[in-house]
Design a protein around this motif. Structure first.
Motif, PDB file in Angstrom:
ATOM      1  N   ARG A 177       0.826  -1.208   0.000  1.00  0.00           N
ATOM      2  CA  ARG A 177       0.000   0.000   0.000  1.00  0.00           C
ATOM      3  C   ARG A 177       0.857   1.253   0.000  1.00  0.00           C
ATOM      4  NH1 ARG A 177      -4.261   2.106   4.381  1.00  0.00           N
ATOM      5  NH2 ARG A 177      -2.766   1.181   5.799  1.00  0.00           N
ATOM      6  N   ALA A 179       0.460   5.607  -0.001  1.00  0.00           N
ATOM      7  CA  ALA A 179      -0.505   6.646   0.351  1.00  0.00           C
ATOM      8  C   ALA A 179       0.092   8.029   0.157  1.00  0.00           C
ATOM      9  CB  ALA A 179      -0.967   6.483   1.804  1.00  0.00           C
ATOM     10  N   LEU A 192      -4.913  10.388   5.440  1.00  0.00           N
ATOM     11  CA  LEU A 192      -4.618   9.758   4.158  1.00  0.00           C
ATOM     12  C   LEU A 192      -5.498  10.386   3.096  1.00  0.00           C
ATOM     13  CD1 LEU A 192      -4.341   5.996   5.232  1.00  0.00           C
ATOM     14  CD2 LEU A 192      -2.615   7.811   5.301  1.00  0.00           C
ATOM     15  N   HIS A 194      -5.062  10.029  -0.349  1.00  0.00           N
ATOM     16  CA  HIS A 194      -5.277   9.032  -1.399  1.00  0.00           C
ATOM     17  C   HIS A 194      -4.478   7.799  -1.038  1.00  0.00           C
ATOM     18  CE1 HIS A 194      -7.208  11.773  -4.332  1.00  0.00           C
ATOM     19  NE2 HIS A 194      -6.366  12.685  -3.852  1.00  0.00           N
ATOM     20  N   THR A 195      -4.960   6.625  -1.375  1.00  0.00           N
ATOM     21  CA  THR A 195      -4.205   5.387  -1.204  1.00  0.00           C
ATOM     22  C   THR A 195      -4.273   4.582  -2.490  1.00  0.00           C
ATOM     23  OG1 THR A 195      -6.104   4.180  -0.303  1.00  0.00           O
ATOM     24  CG2 THR A 195      -4.653   5.283   1.288  1.00  0.00           C
TER      25      THR A 195
END
Length: 199
Positions: A177, A179, A192, A194-195
């Motif tokens: 992941r 971010a 966060l 955007h991830t």
């Protein structure tokens, strides 16, 4: 990521109090899962018990991350930078990979960071850094980007000395992941924006 140096009330030109200034920080980071955070926290606990001279300010496990690219400190959250960074993230092609961290050390600084590092940097991690850097430059966000990459996870900030390089683990991290993270310097939480799943 320090007590807020802006906590003291400031006076405006008419003698009234103004709102404390804020510094908004943006960066791309790799985020470990819960089990990996717990493994990192065990290393930090070992350092707390075995290195009391550090007198460190320890990072909360929920905030563990590996910074990939720093996008600067700003007096406000810049929507134009967020949008450009999101475009670079959307265009990134990178898969999940394994990263083994196997020693702790310190970086120099006013409060030397205590960090987890790896003897071998995985090729996919270096490639991710390079491709994201290229995407950010194309998006007009090259101004704050570093030319070098020293991957690490910060566990704390020492107020009493520096760590010698010391083997740990090894700790296996399946990196899945990425971010885009926003923080206000001196405040505890990360946001966060955007991830992206690495797949």
């Amino acid at each position: 990521m320090t007590p807020n140096v802006f906590d003291t009330p400031q006076l405006d030109l008419l003698g009234g109090q103004t709102e404390p200034a804020q510094t908004h920080r943006l960066f791309f980071a790799l985020l470990p899962d819960e089990a990996t955070c717990a493994a990192f926290a065990q290393v930090a606990d070992t350092l707390k018990a075995g290195q009391p001279g550090l007198r460190a300010r320890w990072v909360a496990p929920a905030r563990y991350h590996a910074t990939v690219h720093f996008l600067g400190d700003h007096p406000m959250l810049r929507g134009d930078i967020v949008q450009a960074a999101a475009r670079a993230g959307d265009g990134l092609q990178a898969g999940a990979f394994d990263w083994t961290l196997d020693y702790v050390a310190s970086f120099h600084g006013r409060e030397p960071p205590c960090v987890l590092r790896s003897s071998v940097v995985p090729a996919p991690l270096q490639e991710l850094w390079t491709r994201l850097r290229e995407g950010l430059i194309r998006a007009g966000q090259g101004v704050h980007l570093s030319r070098t990459f020293t991957p690490h996870v910060t566990l704390g900030y020492s107020r009493g000395g520096m760590l010698q390089e010391t083997p740990v683990g090894p700790l296996a991290w399946r990196v899945e992941r990425l971010a885009l993270v926003h923080s206000v310097v001196g405040q505890g939480d990360y946001r966060l924006l955007h991830t992206w799943a690495l797949a």
